[in-house]
Enzyme design. Sequence first.
Site, short mmCIF file in Angstrom:
data_model
loop_
_atom_site.label_atom_id
_atom_site.label_comp_id
_atom_site.label_asym_id
_atom_site.label_seq_id
_atom_site.Cartn_x
_atom_site.Cartn_y
_atom_site.Cartn_z
N PRO A 2 31.82 40.21 46.16
CA PRO A 2 30.58 39.67 46.68
C PRO A 2 29.47 39.59 45.66
O PRO A 2 29.36 40.40 44.75
CB PRO A 2 30.20 40.72 47.70
CG PRO A 2 30.75 41.98 47.16
CD PRO A 2 31.79 41.65 46.16
N GLU A 3 28.62 38.64 45.88
CA GLU A 3 27.27 38.73 45.35
C GLU A 3 26.41 39.09 46.55
O GLU A 3 26.92 39.35 47.64
CB GLU A 3 26.85 37.41 44.70
CG GLU A 3 27.73 37.08 43.48
CD GLU A 3 27.18 36.00 42.58
OE1 GLU A 3 25.95 35.82 42.57
OE2 GLU A 3 27.96 35.35 41.89
N HIS A 91 46.15 48.29 50.01
CA HIS A 91 44.85 48.50 49.41
C HIS A 91 43.79 48.90 50.44
O HIS A 91 42.60 48.75 50.21
CB HIS A 91 44.41 47.26 48.65
CG HIS A 91 45.42 46.83 47.64
ND1 HIS A 91 45.79 47.61 46.57
CD2 HIS A 91 46.18 45.72 47.55
CE1 HIS A 91 46.71 46.99 45.86
NE2 HIS A 91 46.97 45.84 46.44
N ARG A 110 41.18 45.83 43.66
CA ARG A 110 40.87 46.17 42.27
C ARG A 110 40.19 47.53 42.13
O ARG A 110 40.06 48.04 41.01
CB ARG A 110 39.98 45.09 41.66
CG ARG A 110 40.74 43.83 41.38
CD ARG A 110 39.85 42.76 40.81
NE ARG A 110 39.54 42.99 39.42
CZ ARG A 110 38.81 42.16 38.68
NH1 ARG A 110 38.33 41.08 39.22
NH2 ARG A 110 38.57 42.41 37.43
#
Length: 271
Positions: A2-3, A91, A110
């Site tokens: 996200p931004e 994840h 990640r």
Amino acid sequence: MPELPEVETTRRGLAPLLEGRRITGVTLRRPDLRWPIPEAIVRQLPGQRIDTVARRAKYLLLHTGAGSALWHLGMSGVMRVLPTTSPVGAHDHVDVGLDDGRVLRFTDPRRFGCLLWQAPGMLHPRLAGLGPEPLSTDFSGATLFTASRGRAASIKTLLMDQAVVVGVGNIYAAEALFEAGIRPTTPAGRLGHQRCERLAKAVKRILGNAIERGGTTLRDFLNADGLPGYFAQELFVYGREGELCKVCGTRLESMRLGQRATTWCPRCQRA
DNA sequence: CATCGGACCTGTTAGC
DNA sequence: TGCTAACAGGTCCGAT
């Protein structure tokens, strides 16, 4: 993933599902994300009522009487409220059980995200050095002008500096600079009042627009309901290396700036 | 202090 | 088609 618009979209989706709910338990499937997950998350959260879901910069904050969970989604984090029965993926690192029988699940392939703890009345060090919120009046052409004096770094690098203004990542920095007609490589200190003003306005307009549209600029963004964005916001330069400018038809130019892919229109954007 | 490069991870995509 | 390399929305940290 996200931004700021995507984080805010996540917040708006989560708030009605979480606020007022009591936490029944916390499951950590690994001890750390980017950093170790503090014991307080497991020790203090269960039994607490979630008062509010807030956002500061790209952090989401779950406020409870015992303290606040600070969550950062990093590059690939997703937070969703799901049925407890929903299958756990590779994840899915953290589950927060809720008293309505559902679960707040954090997924982050990640693991650039993090989960931290802030005691009541304290300001977590990670939040201490952050600059103004871009959509607030604390950020303006004037503050951008001040912050950029004496800075040799490129204006794009400066825009992405979270001490100058928070929430502007690689995509929206590129788009705001296009809208403001400023070349990303321009040394920040060389911008005058007027261009700082134009740039601050562009940042506000672009971020605000993306939030209105539900933070849909990122191709693999999932909101709090687990629904993908519809990739609605038109991108003028980001990801368009080698293509033609949508405004003037000039071929866009690219380089790496501060390790990030950067694309601009040599005609519409001046140094 | 400001700036730069490397680091952290995995998944997807581009290129051979 | 299959393998490999490059690259991706972020940000911290140490060296210069």
